[in-house]
Every structure is written in C-alpha cells, then in structure tokens.
Design a protein around this motif. Structure first.
Motif, PDB file in Angstrom:
ATOM      1  N   LEU A  26      -0.230  -5.621  -4.264  1.00 38.19           N
ATOM      2  CA  LEU A  26       0.235  -6.766  -5.055  1.00 38.19           C
ATOM      3  C   LEU A  26      -0.952  -7.608  -5.526  1.00 38.19           C
ATOM      4  CD1 LEU A  26       3.361  -7.860  -2.985  1.00 38.19           C
ATOM      5  CD2 LEU A  26       3.386  -6.908  -5.307  1.00 38.19           C
ATOM      6  N   LYS A  27      -1.911  -7.837  -4.627  1.00 36.58           N
ATOM      7  CA  LYS A  27      -3.105  -8.612  -4.988  1.00 36.58           C
ATOM      8  C   LYS A  27      -3.873  -7.960  -6.131  1.00 36.58           C
ATOM      9  CE  LYS A  27      -4.002 -10.413  -0.322  1.00 36.58           C
ATOM     10  NZ  LYS A  27      -4.930 -10.315   0.841  1.00 36.58           N
ATOM     11  N   ARG A  28      -3.802  -6.634  -6.190  1.00 35.31           N
ATOM     12  CA  ARG A  28      -4.568  -5.892  -7.188  1.00 35.31           C
ATOM     13  C   ARG A  28      -3.787  -5.639  -8.474  1.00 35.31           C
ATOM     14  NH1 ARG A  28      -8.782  -1.926  -4.038  1.00 35.31           N
ATOM     15  NH2 ARG A  28      -9.046  -3.218  -2.179  1.00 35.31           N
ATOM     16  N   GLY A  29      -2.631  -6.282  -8.586  1.00 36.07           N
ATOM     17  CA  GLY A  29      -1.894  -6.225  -9.835  1.00 36.07           C
ATOM     18  C   GLY A  29      -0.918  -5.079  -9.973  1.00 36.07           C
ATOM     19  N   TRP A  30      -0.564  -4.450  -8.877  1.00 34.67           N
ATOM     20  CA  TRP A  30       0.401  -3.362  -8.916  1.00 34.67           C
ATOM     21  C   TRP A  30       1.833  -3.899  -8.827  1.00 34.67           C
ATOM     22  CZ3 TRP A  30      -0.343   2.220  -7.552  1.00 34.67           C
ATOM     23  CH2 TRP A  30      -1.669   2.625  -7.712  1.00 34.67           C
ATOM     24  N   GLN A  31       2.758  -3.143  -9.375  1.00 31.05           N
ATOM     25  CA  GLN A  31       4.167  -3.283  -9.022  1.00 31.05           C
ATOM     26  C   GLN A  31       4.364  -2.558  -7.702  1.00 31.05           C
ATOM     27  OE1 GLN A  31       6.799  -4.725 -10.603  1.00 31.05           O
ATOM     28  NE2 GLN A  31       5.843  -5.311 -12.558  1.00 31.05           N
ATOM     29  N   SER A  51      10.700 -11.577   3.620  1.00 37.12           N
ATOM     30  CA  SER A  51      11.285 -12.753   2.984  1.00 37.12           C
ATOM     31  C   SER A  51      10.240 -13.809   2.626  1.00 37.12           C
ATOM     32  CB  SER A  51      12.358 -13.372   3.884  1.00 37.12           C
ATOM     33  OG  SER A  51      11.803 -13.746   5.142  1.00 37.12           O
ATOM     34  N   ASN A  52       9.118 -13.831   3.339  1.00 39.32           N
ATOM     35  CA  ASN A  52       8.073 -14.824   3.055  1.00 39.32           C
ATOM     36  C   ASN A  52       6.990 -14.283   2.130  1.00 39.32           C
ATOM     37  OD1 ASN A  52       6.980 -13.027   4.864  1.00 39.32           O
ATOM     38  ND2 ASN A  52       5.894 -14.572   6.069  1.00 39.32           N
ATOM     39  N   LEU A  53       7.245 -13.105   1.562  1.00 35.91           N
ATOM     40  CA  LEU A  53       6.305 -12.511   0.611  1.00 35.91           C
ATOM     41  C   LEU A  53       6.958 -12.546  -0.760  1.00 35.91           C
ATOM     42  CD1 LEU A  53       3.583 -11.118   0.236  1.00 35.91           C
ATOM     43  CD2 LEU A  53       4.702  -8.940   0.720  1.00 35.91           C
ATOM     44  N   SER A  54       6.606 -13.545  -1.544  1.00 34.29           N
ATOM     45  CA  SER A  54       7.250 -13.774  -2.826  1.00 34.29           C
ATOM     46  C   SER A  54       6.361 -13.315  -3.968  1.00 34.29           C
ATOM     47  CB  SER A  54       7.571 -15.264  -2.992  1.00 34.29           C
ATOM     48  OG  SER A  54       8.158 -15.521  -4.252  1.00 34.29           O
ATOM     49  N   SER A  55       6.900 -12.426  -4.788  1.00 35.63           N
ATOM     50  CA  SER A  55       6.164 -11.948  -5.958  1.00 35.63           C
ATOM     51  C   SER A  55       7.146 -11.319  -6.933  1.00 35.63           C
ATOM     52  CB  SER A  55       5.098 -10.928  -5.550  1.00 35.63           C
ATOM     53  OG  SER A  55       4.533 -10.327  -6.698  1.00 35.63           O
ATOM     54  N   ASP A  56       6.975 -11.605  -8.220  1.00 35.34           N
ATOM     55  CA  ASP A  56       7.813 -10.983  -9.235  1.00 35.34           C
ATOM     56  C   ASP A  56       7.537  -9.491  -9.334  1.00 35.34           C
ATOM     57  OD1 ASP A  56       8.921 -13.437  -9.830  1.00 35.34           O
ATOM     58  OD2 ASP A  56       7.550 -13.842 -11.502  1.00 35.34           O
ATOM     59  N   LEU A  94       7.250  -7.519  -6.742  1.00 38.21           N
ATOM     60  CA  LEU A  94       7.726  -6.874  -5.517  1.00 38.21           C
ATOM     61  C   LEU A  94       9.221  -6.609  -5.579  1.00 38.21           C
ATOM     62  CD1 LEU A  94       7.317  -5.953  -2.532  1.00 38.21           C
ATOM     63  CD2 LEU A  94       7.752  -8.346  -1.881  1.00 38.21           C
ATOM     64  N   THR A  95       9.600  -5.371  -5.276  1.00 39.11           N
ATOM     65  CA  THR A  95      10.998  -4.997  -5.092  1.00 39.11           C
ATOM     66  C   THR A  95      11.163  -4.512  -3.658  1.00 39.11           C
ATOM     67  OG1 THR A  95      11.202  -4.288  -7.396  1.00 39.11           O
ATOM     68  CG2 THR A  95      12.877  -3.502  -5.861  1.00 39.11           C
ATOM     69  N   MET A 115       0.772  -1.534 -15.866  1.00 40.38           N
ATOM     70  CA  MET A 115       0.746  -1.931 -14.460  1.00 40.38           C
ATOM     71  C   MET A 115       1.264  -0.774 -13.607  1.00 40.38           C
ATOM     72  SD  MET A 115       2.609  -5.194 -12.635  1.00 40.38           S
ATOM     73  CE  MET A 115       1.748  -6.365 -13.693  1.00 40.38           C
ATOM     74  N   PRO A 116       0.429  -0.191 -12.740  1.00 40.37           N
ATOM     75  CA  PRO A 116       0.874   0.945 -11.934  1.00 40.37           C
ATOM     76  C   PRO A 116       1.876   0.515 -10.863  1.00 40.37           C
ATOM     77  CG  PRO A 116      -1.319   0.269 -11.272  1.00 40.37           C
ATOM     78  CD  PRO A 116      -0.980  -0.537 -12.490  1.00 40.37           C
ATOM     79  N   THR A 117       2.625   1.493 -10.352  1.00 46.50           N
ATOM     80  CA  THR A 117       3.674   1.223  -9.372  1.00 46.50           C
ATOM     81  C   THR A 117       3.414   2.003  -8.090  1.00 46.50           C
ATOM     82  OG1 THR A 117       5.340   0.807 -11.077  1.00 46.50           O
ATOM     83  CG2 THR A 117       6.146   1.403  -8.887  1.00 46.50           C
ATOM     84  N   ALA A 118       3.513   1.310  -6.957  1.00 44.36           N
ATOM     85  CA  ALA A 118       3.401   1.934  -5.640  1.00 44.36           C
ATOM     86  C   ALA A 118       4.747   1.849  -4.934  1.00 44.36           C
ATOM     87  CB  ALA A 118       2.334   1.232  -4.803  1.00 44.36           C
ATOM     88  N   LEU A 119       5.164   2.946  -4.350  1.00 41.34           N
ATOM     89  CA  LEU A 119       6.354   2.992  -3.502  1.00 41.34           C
ATOM     90  C   LEU A 119       5.870   3.188  -2.073  1.00 41.34           C
ATOM     91  CD1 LEU A 119       9.348   3.244  -2.803  1.00 41.34           C
ATOM     92  CD2 LEU A 119       9.261   5.641  -3.572  1.00 41.34           C
TER      93      LEU A 119
END
Length: 222
Positions: free
Chosen positions: A22-27, A39-44, A46-47, A1-5
């Motif tokens: 996030l929709k495309r499966g990225w961290q 706060s209203n964007l919930s995803s495991d 997402l950091t 899983m690729p990561t975007a900062l």
C-alpha cells in the motif's frame, strides 16, 4: 497501479506485506479470517476479503469474484508451527495433519487454482522458510515444521514444472522475524525483513522461472 492479492494478512508478516505494498502505491486485496483484523488500516487502495485458507468453498467463491481483475502478485502467507518442538517420532497424527493442511496443501491449492488470474508476467509466491532447505539442514530440530515447508516448496516447484508458463514463481524465506511465531529472540524485526522482501519481489518481477529466495534476494539450495 499494480494489484497484489495477499492471503493471510490478518497480522504479522502477511499484514506487513500488505501495508508495504500500500505504501508503494499498489492496490491490495487482503484476505483475513476476522473482518476486524484490518479495521485500523484505512486506504482506498485496500480491499479486505474474509476467508480462511482452508475454507475450500470460500476460496473458490473468492476466485470467482476476482475473475477478470488483473493480479500482478499473488502471495500466500499462512502457517502454523504445529507439533514441532518434539522429534518427529513423538508427533501425533492429528496435529501433524492439521499442520500439513495449513502449511502445505492450502497454499499450494490456492497457488494452483489462482495462477490463471495472475498476469502472464506476474509473480506467484508462497511464504517458505530457510528451515525448508534440505541443503542447509545441518542442525536438525523443528522437524515437523521443516517437513511441512519442504513439502510446500516441492509442491510449488511441481506446479511450476507442470505449467511451464512465463510467470515468476517464488518460495520466499522472510528470515527469522520477531512475530508471534518467530518469538522475541528472532534476529530480524518486521521493519528489517518486509521492506527488503518487497524490494526482492520487485527486483524479480517479470524474471520468470522459479527460485527459493530469501528476503535479501539470496537464493537458497532446495
């Protein structure tokens, strides 16, 4: 899983870029100025990191925390329109200095200081604008903003020329988008711009070099 900062993800284009990845499966690691912004964007996947792009100490502290974590895409999205509704001869020093700090120095400083955290075949992108193109400027207007974004693009090209690495460096034009900055009369919605912009990032991933490119993957003259 690729990561975007993604820097500057509190709202508008930056938030939309974070959501699309996030929709495309990225961290996604997203920076915001207010910890309630996402706060209203919930995803495991997402950091959320709270730091302003002009907080030099905070930016360096985040870099230290992220050391050793592979990053595939670094995207710096931060800008203000500043004193751009008047001719440059009428612009006062203080607002112009603030705009150059936010639009030019901060994203360039982040791109340069974080580049070594990006994978050898990764992408480093900054949010530019078609208004930054000297070659396309046949209408004038928005003189202060144009200047700040043209300086951003020159700075990015200079960093890439100094480093000469295999990463892909992009100055990205999202088009004229209906955001708080773009206004309600802009020609594109976020939904028309950002998915295509993300497709462009995917298409150019691993290509190397540097380009000034828009959301539809068309290159602009510098």
């Amino acid at each position: 899983m690729p990561t975007a900062l993604i820097f500057g993800a509190s709202r508008g284009l930056g938030r939309a870029i974070a959501e699309e990845h996030l929709k495309r499966g990225w961290q996604v690691i997203a920076t915001v100025r207010d910890d309630a912004a996402l706060s209203n964007l919930s995803s495991d996947a997402l950091t959320v990191e709270v730091v302003d792009t002009t907080d030099w100490a905070g930016i360096d502290a985040l870099r230290e925390r992220l050391a050793g974590r592979p990053i595939d895409l670094l995207f710096v999205n931060a800008a203000i329109f500043g004193p751009s509704n008047v001719p440059i001869g009428e612009v006062e020093p203080e607002p112009f200095t603030e705009m150059m700090l936010i639009n030019t120095l901060a994203p360039l400083r982040i791109a340069d200081r974080y580049a070594d955290l990006v994978a050898a075949d990764g992408t480093i992108a900054v949010m530019s604008s078609a208004l930054a193109s000297i070659g396309l400027n046949d209408s004038g207007g928005n003189e202060a903003y144009r200047t700040s974004k043209a300086a951003l693009d020159m700075g990015l090209k200079s960093i890439q020329a100094r480093r000469r690495d295999g990463r892909t460096w992009l100055a990205v034009d999202p088009g004229w988008v209906q955001t708080d900055m773009g206004g309600p009369t802009a020609t594109l919605t976020i939904e028309q711009s950002i998915p295509s912009l993300t497709d462009m990032l995917e298409a150019r991933r691993g290509s190397g070099g540097i380009a000034f490119v828009n959301y539809a993957n068309h290159e602009h003259p510098w």
